[in-house]
Each structure stands twice: as structure tokens, then as C-alpha cells.
Design an enzyme around this catalytic site. Structure first.
Site, mmCIF file in Angstrom:
data_model
loop_
_atom_site.group_PDB
_atom_site.id
_atom_site.type_symbol
_atom_site.label_atom_id
_atom_site.label_comp_id
_atom_site.label_asym_id
_atom_site.label_seq_id
_atom_site.Cartn_x
_atom_site.Cartn_y
_atom_site.Cartn_z
ATOM 1 N N ASN A 63 0.835 -1.192 0.000
ATOM 2 C CA ASN A 63 0.000 0.000 0.000
ATOM 3 C C ASN A 63 0.875 1.250 0.000
ATOM 4 O O ASN A 63 2.083 1.190 0.230
ATOM 5 C CB ASN A 63 -0.914 0.005 1.218
ATOM 6 C CG ASN A 63 -1.895 -1.144 1.213
ATOM 7 O OD1 ASN A 63 -2.505 -1.444 0.192
ATOM 8 N ND2 ASN A 63 -2.034 -1.808 2.354
ATOM 9 N N CYS A 72 -5.306 -8.079 -4.102
ATOM 10 C CA CYS A 72 -5.847 -6.872 -4.723
ATOM 11 C C CYS A 72 -6.425 -7.249 -6.082
ATOM 12 O O CYS A 72 -5.689 -7.675 -6.977
ATOM 13 C CB CYS A 72 -4.754 -5.824 -4.866
ATOM 14 S SG CYS A 72 -5.297 -4.317 -5.676
ATOM 15 N N ASN A 74 -7.787 -5.333 -8.447
ATOM 16 C CA ASN A 74 -7.361 -4.460 -9.540
ATOM 17 C C ASN A 74 -5.872 -4.616 -9.820
ATOM 18 O O ASN A 74 -5.439 -4.655 -10.973
ATOM 19 C CB ASN A 74 -7.688 -3.005 -9.210
ATOM 20 C CG ASN A 74 -9.173 -2.721 -9.285
ATOM 21 O OD1 ASN A 74 -9.888 -3.310 -10.081
ATOM 22 N ND2 ASN A 74 -9.647 -1.813 -8.444
ATOM 23 N N ASN A 144 -7.924 -10.430 2.246
ATOM 24 C CA ASN A 144 -7.684 -9.221 3.029
ATOM 25 C C ASN A 144 -9.008 -8.823 3.680
ATOM 26 O O ASN A 144 -10.073 -9.361 3.343
ATOM 27 C CB ASN A 144 -7.115 -8.084 2.168
ATOM 28 C CG ASN A 144 -7.978 -7.758 0.964
ATOM 29 O OD1 ASN A 144 -8.993 -8.402 0.695
ATOM 30 N ND2 ASN A 144 -7.590 -6.756 0.207
ATOM 31 N N HIS A 146 -12.313 -6.617 4.990
ATOM 32 C CA HIS A 146 -13.247 -5.592 4.533
ATOM 33 C C HIS A 146 -14.363 -5.417 5.554
ATOM 34 O O HIS A 146 -14.765 -6.380 6.222
ATOM 35 C CB HIS A 146 -13.860 -5.976 3.182
ATOM 36 C CG HIS A 146 -12.845 -6.048 2.089
ATOM 37 N ND1 HIS A 146 -12.512 -4.970 1.306
ATOM 38 C CD2 HIS A 146 -12.063 -7.075 1.667
ATOM 39 C CE1 HIS A 146 -11.570 -5.329 0.448
ATOM 40 N NE2 HIS A 146 -11.283 -6.604 0.646
ATOM 41 N N ASN A 177 -10.228 -2.526 5.174
ATOM 42 C CA ASN A 177 -10.799 -1.689 4.133
ATOM 43 C C ASN A 177 -12.262 -1.443 4.494
ATOM 44 O O ASN A 177 -12.902 -2.282 5.136
ATOM 45 C CB ASN A 177 -10.728 -2.379 2.771
ATOM 46 C CG ASN A 177 -9.300 -2.741 2.381
ATOM 47 O OD1 ASN A 177 -8.534 -1.900 1.956
ATOM 48 N ND2 ASN A 177 -8.943 -4.009 2.540
ATOM 49 N N GLU A 195 -9.556 2.513 1.402
ATOM 50 C CA GLU A 195 -8.627 1.381 1.412
ATOM 51 C C GLU A 195 -7.606 1.504 2.538
ATOM 52 O O GLU A 195 -7.063 2.588 2.793
ATOM 53 C CB GLU A 195 -7.896 1.271 0.071
ATOM 54 C CG GLU A 195 -8.801 0.815 -1.070
ATOM 55 C CD GLU A 195 -8.008 0.225 -2.211
ATOM 56 O OE1 GLU A 195 -7.252 -0.745 -1.969
ATOM 57 O OE2 GLU A 195 -8.147 0.725 -3.341
ATOM 58 N N CYS A 204 -11.762 -0.588 -5.957
ATOM 59 C CA CYS A 204 -11.129 -1.657 -5.178
ATOM 60 C C CYS A 204 -11.763 -2.973 -5.603
ATOM 61 O O CYS A 204 -12.959 -3.182 -5.401
ATOM 62 C CB CYS A 204 -11.319 -1.420 -3.686
ATOM 63 S SG CYS A 204 -10.638 -2.737 -2.639
ATOM 64 N N GLY A 207 -12.710 -5.171 -2.636
ATOM 65 C CA GLY A 207 -13.836 -4.510 -1.981
ATOM 66 C C GLY A 207 -15.139 -4.717 -2.729
ATOM 67 O O GLY A 207 -16.200 -4.919 -2.121
#
Length: 263
Positions: A63, A72, A74, A144, A146, A177, A195, A204, A207
Site C-alpha cells: 500500500n 488486490c 485491480n 484481506n 473488509h 478496508n 482502502e 477496489c 472490496g
């Protein structure tokens, strides 16, 4: 040190090919330097392409604050686009990448690049205070963390206050996130995201998967649909509730350059 600036729905990354060059400095510190939008290249994160097991490639993502991101949606599409266009993988063929969240397979698709994102893990809803209000929060893991919040009007939702408070809330010891989500139709969600380690971004991928999964299990949406973010639209498909969720979207090279050195 050569780099490539890439973006997926405005979620932008400095991509370093570390199969062909050695990093100059410790990667966490280098991430903070390169992603700075005033004194560096400018990006939401540092995306590193590394050798994996055998002939595979591995993704390491940092990050903007230098913290490591396990996954991630994207960023991994950007990495696949880079690998195909720079001869690290056979163009047009499925590509399996190593990530901190496990193996992920990517293929060409109608809406850009399709990623098998793994199975969402949904926690029990929490009632938390942030921004001077009480919110019902649905924790979701996509490798991760959220925190998904459904709101009646996205344009009136105070992400700037809620995001940073929930990111570091005691309920999330590893930070999280934060997604604020409006259900527009049974196949369309609108979303803004805060984020972890970056602040508000234009998109995201993990996300979007987390929000879509939370909506699907709550019977607010069908199992195939779209998530609209400030940077564009992602397509989602979750055919088997016990299986992977699939994400589709574009990824592009913005420009290439050379960093003069140092971290």
C-alpha cells in the site's frame, strides 16, 4: 530502475518487474517513496512482479503507506496485463499467479480480464460507532479484510469520517478496508471505498467482491451483477456460494519510465 505505471478503473500502481532487476532499497520504504503523488511517481500502491515456484510468477503488493496487502483485485489484473504484454507469460493463455492469499487464475474476458478471486468469508454483522453515528458492519475476507456497510444514499454517506475511524477500529486489529454500498437494482451496486493504507480510492477489486458477496447472502442482489465505483464498473459472478467469486474488469498501462535510484 525501470517501472511501469498501470491503472485499473483509476486504481493506480507503480509496477516493478523484479524478475529482471533488483530493487534498490527495502520494498516497504520504496513503496512510500514511489507512490508519493508530489515527490514520487504517484500511485495507490507498489506492485511487484517476482519469480514464483517453478515457472509461475508471484505478486507482492504494498500500500501507499508501505504496509503489505495480501490480495488486490485491480492490482492482480494489472500484473497479468503486464506479464502478457512483456513476455513473462504466454499472451491469451490462462495465467496462475502466486499471491499472499493463495493462487489466483486469470483469463481474457469480454469485459477485460477475469480473475478467480477465491471464496468470500463472511463474518457476523457488528454494530460499531464511527463518525458520530452507529453503523451495522458486515466483515468480509477476500484474503484481506473488509467492512461492508449498506447505506440508503451513497451520495450522502460520510466516507471521509467513517473510513479512517473504522480502518483502525479496535474490532479490526489488523486494520480493514471500508466499503459504503448502495443497492441500486438487483444486479447493480454503487460503492465508495476507503482502502487500508491508502485512503479513498477510485476503485477496489477485493472490496467490490466483498460488497457483492455481502449483498448476495443478504438476498439484496442476484449472484451475477455489477459494482459501480467512481473509477468505473466491475462485473461480478458468484455461481456457487461454496466456491469462488469471479471478477472482470479492464487494466491498462499508463506510461513507462526510469526511477533514478535510491529509496
Amino acid at each position: 530502475m525501470r517501472f511501469t505505471k498501470m491503472q485499473a478503473l483509476g486504481n493506480d500502481y507503480v509496477c516493478l518487474d523484479l524478475t529482471r532487476q533488483q530493487p534498490e532499497g527495502e520494498l516497504s520504504r520504496l513503496a512510500r517513496t514511489l507512490t508519493d503523488r508530489h515527490f514520487g511517481v504517484g500511485a495507490d500502491g507498489l506492485l511487484c512482479v517476482l519469480p514464483g515456484q517453478g515457472s509461475r510468477l508471484r505478486m507482492a503488493l504494498y500500500n501507499a503507506d508501505g504496509s503489505r496487502a495480501a490480495m488486490c483485485g485491480n492490482g492482480i489484473r494489472c500484473l497479468a496485463a503486464y506479464a502478457w504484454s512483456h513476455g513473462l507469460a504466454e499472451e491469451g493463455k490462462p495465467l496462475t499467479l502466486e499471491t499472499d492469499a493463495g493462487l489466483r487464475t486469470l483469463t481474457d474476458a469480454a469485459d477485460g480480464i477475469r480473475v478467480e478471486m477465491g471464496q468470500p468469508v463472511l463474518g457476523e454483522s457488528l454494530v460499531l460507532e464511527a463518525g458520530g453515528r452507529t453503523w451495522r458492519v458486515r466483515p468480509v475476507s477476500m484474503g484481506n479484510h473488509h467492512a461492508v456497510i449498506f447505506v440508503p444514499r451513497l451520495d450522502r454517506a460520510p466516507l471521509e469520517q467513517v473510513g479512517p475511524e473504522l480502518e483502525r477500529h479496535s474490532a479490526f486489529p489488523d486494520r480493514t478496508n471500508v466499503e459504503l454500498v448502495e443497492v441500486t437494482t438487483p444486479d447493480l451496486l454503487r460503492m465508495r471505498v476507503w482502502e487500508r493504507g491508502c485512503g479513498e480510492t477510485l476503485a477496489c477489486g477485493t472490496g467490490a467482491c466483498a460488497a457483492f458477496a455481502a449483498a448476495a447472502v443478504s438476498r439484496l442482489t442476484a449472484r451475477r451483477g455489477r459494482v459501480e465505483l467512481p473509477g468505473g464498473v466491475l462485473s461480478l459472478d458468484w455461481p456457487d456460494p461454496e466456491g469462488s467469486i469471479f471478477l472482470e474488469g479492464p487494466a491498462f498501462t499508463v506510461f513507462e519510465g526510469e526511477w533514478p535510484g535510491g529509496s
